[in-house]
Design a protein around this motif. Structure first.
Motif, PDB file in Angstrom:
ATOM      1  N   GLN A 305       0.822  -1.206   0.000  1.00 51.52           N
ATOM      2  CA  GLN A 305       0.000   0.000   0.000  1.00 51.52           C
ATOM      3  C   GLN A 305       0.861   1.263   0.000  1.00 51.52           C
ATOM      4  O   GLN A 305       0.531   2.252  -0.659  1.00 51.52           O
ATOM      5  CB  GLN A 305      -0.927   0.005   1.228  1.00 51.52           C
ATOM      6  N   ASP A 306       1.971   1.249   0.723  1.00 56.58           N
ATOM      7  CA  ASP A 306       2.854   2.418   0.762  1.00 56.58           C
ATOM      8  C   ASP A 306       3.369   2.757  -0.638  1.00 56.58           C
ATOM      9  O   ASP A 306       3.470   3.931  -1.012  1.00 56.58           O
ATOM     10  CB  ASP A 306       4.039   2.179   1.696  1.00 56.58           C
ATOM     11  N   THR A 307       3.696   1.731  -1.427  1.00 62.08           N
ATOM     12  CA  THR A 307       4.171   1.955  -2.791  1.00 62.08           C
ATOM     13  C   THR A 307       3.098   2.626  -3.628  1.00 62.08           C
ATOM     14  O   THR A 307       3.368   3.556  -4.409  1.00 62.08           O
ATOM     15  CB  THR A 307       4.577   0.625  -3.451  1.00 62.08           C
ATOM     16  N   LEU A 308       1.870   2.159  -3.461  1.00 64.87           N
ATOM     17  CA  LEU A 308       0.762   2.736  -4.230  1.00 64.87           C
ATOM     18  C   LEU A 308       0.552   4.201  -3.856  1.00 64.87           C
ATOM     19  O   LEU A 308       0.336   5.051  -4.724  1.00 64.87           O
ATOM     20  CB  LEU A 308      -0.522   1.940  -3.984  1.00 64.87           C
ATOM     21  N   ILE A 309       0.613   4.507  -2.579  1.00 60.66           N
ATOM     22  CA  ILE A 309       0.377   5.883  -2.151  1.00 60.66           C
ATOM     23  C   ILE A 309       1.485   6.801  -2.645  1.00 60.66           C
ATOM     24  O   ILE A 309       1.226   7.915  -3.122  1.00 60.66           O
ATOM     25  CB  ILE A 309       0.244   5.959  -0.617  1.00 60.66           C
ATOM     26  N   VAL A 310       2.737   6.333  -2.558  1.00 55.92           N
ATOM     27  CA  VAL A 310       3.845   7.147  -3.067  1.00 55.92           C
ATOM     28  C   VAL A 310       3.672   7.393  -4.564  1.00 55.92           C
ATOM     29  O   VAL A 310       3.884   8.511  -5.059  1.00 55.92           O
ATOM     30  CB  VAL A 310       5.191   6.458  -2.787  1.00 55.92           C
ATOM     31  N   THR A 311       3.257   6.355  -5.295  1.00 52.14           N
ATOM     32  CA  THR A 311       3.056   6.508  -6.736  1.00 52.14           C
ATOM     33  C   THR A 311       1.970   7.512  -7.044  1.00 52.14           C
ATOM     34  O   THR A 311       2.113   8.368  -7.931  1.00 52.14           O
ATOM     35  CB  THR A 311       2.702   5.147  -7.375  1.00 52.14           C
ATOM     36  N   ILE A 312       0.860   7.439  -6.312  1.00 49.68           N
ATOM     37  CA  ILE A 312      -0.228   8.382  -6.549  1.00 49.68           C
ATOM     38  C   ILE A 312       0.202   9.795  -6.172  1.00 49.68           C
ATOM     39  O   ILE A 312      -0.202  10.771  -6.805  1.00 49.68           O
ATOM     40  CB  ILE A 312      -1.493   7.965  -5.775  1.00 49.68           C
ATOM     41  N   LEU A 313       1.057   9.928  -5.142  1.00 50.64           N
ATOM     42  CA  LEU A 313       1.597  11.250  -4.816  1.00 50.64           C
ATOM     43  C   LEU A 313       2.416  11.791  -5.982  1.00 50.64           C
ATOM     44  O   LEU A 313       2.320  12.972  -6.333  1.00 50.64           O
ATOM     45  CB  LEU A 313       2.462  11.176  -3.560  1.00 50.64           C
ATOM     46  N   VAL A 314       3.213  10.913  -6.589  1.00 50.88           N
ATOM     47  CA  VAL A 314       3.972  11.317  -7.773  1.00 50.88           C
ATOM     48  C   VAL A 314       3.022  11.780  -8.869  1.00 50.88           C
ATOM     49  O   VAL A 314       3.234  12.812  -9.512  1.00 50.88           O
ATOM     50  CB  VAL A 314       4.851  10.147  -8.274  1.00 50.88           C
ATOM     51  N   VAL A 315       1.946  11.004  -9.071  1.00 58.50           N
ATOM     52  CA  VAL A 315       0.947  11.374 -10.087  1.00 58.50           C
ATOM     53  C   VAL A 315       0.353  12.739  -9.773  1.00 58.50           C
ATOM     54  O   VAL A 315       0.248  13.611 -10.652  1.00 58.50           O
ATOM     55  CB  VAL A 315      -0.171  10.313 -10.157  1.00 58.50           C
ATOM     56  N   GLN A 316      -0.036  12.953  -8.511  1.00 57.01           N
ATOM     57  CA  GLN A 316      -0.701  14.199  -8.128  1.00 57.01           C
ATOM     58  C   GLN A 316       0.175  15.414  -8.377  1.00 57.01           C
ATOM     59  O   GLN A 316      -0.254  16.397  -8.991  1.00 57.01           O
ATOM     60  CB  GLN A 316      -1.094  14.142  -6.649  1.00 57.01           C
ATOM     61  N   PHE A 317       1.413  15.361  -7.900  1.00 61.99           N
ATOM     62  CA  PHE A 317       2.248  16.551  -8.000  1.00 61.99           C
ATOM     63  C   PHE A 317       2.750  16.789  -9.422  1.00 61.99           C
ATOM     64  O   PHE A 317       2.897  17.932  -9.847  1.00 61.99           O
ATOM     65  CB  PHE A 317       3.393  16.468  -6.991  1.00 61.99           C
ATOM     66  N   LEU A 318       2.972  15.706 -10.184  1.00 58.37           N
ATOM     67  CA  LEU A 318       3.316  15.896 -11.588  1.00 58.37           C
ATOM     68  C   LEU A 318       2.097  16.350 -12.391  1.00 58.37           C
ATOM     69  O   LEU A 318       2.237  17.091 -13.363  1.00 58.37           O
ATOM     70  CB  LEU A 318       3.887  14.604 -12.175  1.00 58.37           C
ATOM     71  N   ALA A 319       0.899  15.913 -11.979  1.00 61.44           N
ATOM     72  CA  ALA A 319      -0.318  16.352 -12.663  1.00 61.44           C
ATOM     73  C   ALA A 319      -0.556  17.846 -12.459  1.00 61.44           C
ATOM     74  O   ALA A 319      -1.133  18.516 -13.326  1.00 61.44           O
ATOM     75  CB  ALA A 319      -1.528  15.560 -12.174  1.00 61.44           C
ATOM     76  N   PHE A 320      -0.128  18.383 -11.310  1.00 61.24           N
ATOM     77  CA  PHE A 320      -0.226  19.828 -11.085  1.00 61.24           C
ATOM     78  C   PHE A 320       0.545  20.571 -12.168  1.00 61.24           C
ATOM     79  O   PHE A 320       0.021  21.464 -12.834  1.00 61.24           O
ATOM     80  CB  PHE A 320       0.335  20.161  -9.693  1.00 61.24           C
TER      81      PHE A 320
END
Length: 465
Positions: A305-320
């Motif tokens: 789960q930690d890997t998934l959350i870190v990945t989604i954080l990457v998605v969120q901030f790059l999506a900005f």
């Protein structure tokens, strides 16, 4: 001059809107993105699948490929329950959202409608605190309420966009909203990541499930709290019909009557409908990838789960940054061409996701970064492009149909994914089935004569398309 896409640069004035009002509008993206990111994208799939496993008599850590639950006496594979729920919620919104849009166009108090829908969805999300043990049915019902209310609020929210800027300004305004939404959603995810990392216990999957539940609840609190900002700063922009009293009688019944008239009159705008069809198809694919990414990562790739959350954080901030960057590209080559380019990139994402190795977090994170770069821009520019194709005074109604496949409300994709999984027991094969949405969506969008479609709707085209 059109707005720039850098929030720090002064925005041009627009008759009927102010900078404060536009900032308030941006903040609803900040508020509701907590639901679409924390709930839909990250925690709902693993959490509700885990609860469903308990109901099916499986161990939480087991893939449970042969496990079934029986809601209303129907046999449903554990891995198909969440995709089927998403599809059901959208089938219900098909009947709800266009009516909400029609009511919004006839109401002089759209902010009240926004508040009602947003607080209903946030309340249902907070009520997930009671989804414990094997209460998968309660979780499903609360999700249905929250997702339908989420869509209804976004219909009302989107209907403000044409009043906030002229034809050359809307791409930038829409991109700012999406960018701020990804920033807000990323911030809440970062807080949840810190909590999960600090409080999880190795070898205790129930603890992980409880942390996921509280993360979902936090999204409801965030959504409700930050909705107060747009409710304070937005101003009402009633249509002429609303100022006349919505045609007489109750605004809801008047909305139903007007919706019927609009459906009959839509044949007068065939190019708008053609664009809408293209959007419903390709965005259904986008939303399915976003909504089922965490389930694919945990169940097929065996990621933590930690890997998934870190990945989604990457998605969120790059999506900005991606939303602002594609907004800037749209100023040079036009929103239509930019969205087409993004669909080519999405096709590459699906192919790459199919080839990802199991239990390999780094390639998954790299792919997440690629998603982030195209995600926000493709959605923000689709929203602003559609605003150019709507006849004046019918923004709510048309966005009601648009929202059928907007944030978290896809249905064909999850249905296809769920059916393919039930037939093959393979998440990878289910993922490949989504390619058709991007290929067909690209072909349909490329066939739209976009400038002629804008003129046909009675609007002035932007300088660059």
């Amino acid at each position: 001059m059109a707005e720039t896409v850098t929030p720090a640069v002064a925005e041009p004035a627009h008759p009927g809107s102010t900078r404060r009002e536009r900032t308030g509008w941006y903040f609803y993206d900040w508020a509701n993105s907590a639901f679409s990111t924390t709930v839909i994208t990250v925690f709902l799939g693993p959490f509700l699948t885990g609860v469903t496993k308990v109901a099916a008599g499986c161990d939480i850590e087991d893939k449970c490929r042969d496990g079934y639950v029986h809601p209303l006496g129907i046999a449903v594979a554990v891995g198909s329950y969440v995709p089927y729920l998403i599809s059901l919620s959208v089938l219900l919104t098909v009947f709800v959202l266009p009516v909400v849009g029609a009511v919004a166009d006839r109401s002089a108090r759209k902010k009240t409608l926004l508040a009602g829908a947003a607080f209903t969805g946030a309340g249902a999300t907070i009520a997930m605190v009671f989804v414990t043990g094997d209460r998968y049915l309660l979780g499903g019902v609360l999700f249905l309420i929250a997702n339908i209310a989420f869509g209804a609020a976004v219909v009302v929210y989107n209907s403000f966009l044409p009043q906030l800027g002229g034809p050359d300004d809307r791409d930038a305004i829409s991109s700012r909203g999406w960018a701020l939404g990804y920033l807000g959603g990323g911030l809440l995810l970062a807080l949840n990541l810190a909590a999960v990392s600090a409080l999880s216990e190795e070898g205790n999957p129930q603890r992980t499930l409880d942390l996921a539940r509280w993360s979902i609840v936090s999204a409801g609190v965030w959504w409700a709290a930050f909705t107060l900002v747009p409710l304070r700063w937005l101003r009402e922009h009633p249509t002429a019909e609303a100022l006349r009293g919505g045609g007489g009688g109750n605004v809801v019944t008047a909305g139903f009557r007007q919706l019927g008239r609009t459906v009959r009159e839509m044949k007068a705008y065939p190019l708008t409908l053609f664009f809408l069809l293209a959007f419903l198809i390709y965005n259904d694919g986008i939303q399915t990838v976003v909504g089922l990414a965490s389930q694919y990562g945990t169940e097929e790739l065996g990621l933590e789960q930690d890997t998934l959350i870190v990945t989604i954080l990457v998605v969120q901030f790059l999506a900005f940054g991606g939303a602002l960057a594609l907004g800037a590209l749209a100023r040079r080559i036009g929103a239509w061409k930019t969205v087409l380019l993004s669909l080519v990139l999405w096709t590459g994402v699906i192919v790459a996701a199919f080839r990802l190795p199991a239990e390999a977090p780094v390639p998954f994170m790299i792919l997440g970064g690629a998603i982030g770069l195209v995600l926000g821009g493709s959605q923000a520019l689709s929203r602003s492009l559609f605003s150019q194709l709507i006849p004046a005074g019918k923004e709510g109604e048309y966005y009601g149909f648009y929202e059928i496949s907007d944030k978290g409300t896809s249905w064909l994709g999850p249905l296809a994914f769920g059916l393919v999984f039930q037939l093959t027991s393979s998440y990878r094969v289910g993922l490949v089935s989504l390619l058709i949405f991007f290929v067909l969506g690209f072909a349909l969008l490329a066939a739209v004569p976009i400038r002629r479609a804008i003129v046909a709707a009675g609007n002035t085209p932007p300088r660059v398309l």
